[in-house]
Design an enzyme around this catalytic site. Structure first.
Site, PDB file in Angstrom:
ATOM      1  N   HIS A 121     -34.986 125.744  14.127  1.00 38.02           N
ATOM      2  CA  HIS A 121     -35.425 126.213  12.813  1.00 38.02           C
ATOM      3  C   HIS A 121     -36.144 127.561  12.890  1.00 38.02           C
ATOM      4  CE1 HIS A 121     -39.646 125.135  13.695  1.00 38.02           C
ATOM      5  NE2 HIS A 121     -39.120 124.115  14.357  1.00 38.02           N
ATOM      6  N   ASP A 122     -35.865 128.389  11.887  1.00 39.29           N
ATOM      7  CA  ASP A 122     -36.561 129.666  11.672  1.00 39.29           C
ATOM      8  C   ASP A 122     -36.293 130.708  12.749  1.00 39.29           C
ATOM      9  OD1 ASP A 122     -38.151 128.760   9.270  1.00 39.29           O
ATOM     10  OD2 ASP A 122     -38.922 127.356  10.762  1.00 39.29           O
ATOM     11  N   GLY A 139     -38.170 126.732  17.924  1.00 37.33           N
ATOM     12  CA  GLY A 139     -38.364 127.299  16.598  1.00 37.33           C
ATOM     13  C   GLY A 139     -38.983 128.679  16.620  1.00 37.33           C
TER      14      GLY A 139
END
Length: 267
Positions: A121-122, A139
């Site tokens: 994520h991200d 992340g």
């Protein structure tokens, strides 16, 4: 109309370009958008608010756009954007963003994600990037253009890896890696510039020589990093590649810089 194998399940709300080809046993969720000439080989799962650019090819058992592996995620609206002409091989996983990280995971164009690699994520992944087999990004990682992450390597969350950097296989990367840097080791250390990559990208001998001199000055034992950055800028600041390194080092980061164990290793 898109060419969809009868065994695949494609939500009617998904947006598919007419030239999309979807092989057998794929699942495509309602918020997925596939650009021109996207190919899903077979057994691919796409979900979430996921956009995939033209010419990208995804191989069997890839899982793209499902919920992030983050305990803070509470089902908020987040996105995954994948650029054009990427090759996403078997068992690759890519997750959308989280509210705490800007709500977006983004992948550039012309990348290769080999078997079992992971983009968490991200993350922000540039163009022409390669993740070798089972390479993993935690992340919030930033991966610059033309960077290569070797097989079985793991990159710690919030780490920045500069353009043209090379991460050796089976490395654990805890700190930021300068542009054009080469690192390796179970707790990775800087082992010089990515000379092979520089030559492949067409850098001439004189430019590489100046970059190596700047590298030695930047990681010398004398003075503080701030003082050494100023010295390098004064001597080599007109060199575009050196400026990229200096700008990267000047950015405030929570992870610090990957350092050489000894100056001259690989140099």
């Amino acid at each position: 109309m898109a060419d969809i194998h009868p065994t695949s399940v494609v939500d009617p709300r998904a947006k598919l370009a007419d030239s999309v080809k979807i092989g057998p046993f794929c699942v495509v969720g309602p918020e997925v958008e596939l650009g021109e000439d996207v190919v899903l080989r077979s057994h691919v799962v796409l979900d979430g608010d996921t956009r995939i650019g033209a010419g990208t090819e995804i191989y069997p058992f890839a899982s793209i756009g499902l919920a992030p592996q983050d305990l803070k995620y509470r089902g908020e609206k987040t996105r995954l954007e994948i650029g054009a002409r990427n090759k996403i091989r078997e068992y690759v996983t890519m997750n959308p963003g989280t509210e705490g990280g800007g709500s977006l995971t983004k992948v550039g164009d012309d990348c290769l994600f080999m078997v079992g690699s992971h983009v968490a994520h991200d993350c922000m992944v540039g163009h022409h990037v390669i993740l070798a087999n089972n390479a993993t990004l935690a992340g919030h990682v930033v991966l610059g253009d033309f960077a290569i992450v070797g097989g079985l390597s793991a990159v710690h969350q919030f780490v920045r890896i500069g353009p043209h950097a090379m991460i050796g296989g089976m490395s654990g990367v805890e700190h930021d890696v300068i542009p054009y840097g080469s690192v390796m080791g179970d707790r990775a250390s800087l082992c010089g510039l990515n000379i092979v990559g520089l030559k492949r990208r067409g850098f001439d001998k004189e430019t590489i020589h100046r970059m190596r001199s700047a590298y030695r000055m930047l990681f010398a034992d004398e003075g503080t990093i701030k003082e050494r950055v100023a010295d390098v800028d004064e001597v080599f600041g007109t060199e575009e590649a050196v400026r990229q390194i200096l700008e990267f080092v000047r950015v405030q980061s929570s992870r610090g810089l990957t350092q050489p164990r000894s100056l001259g290793a690989g140099e």
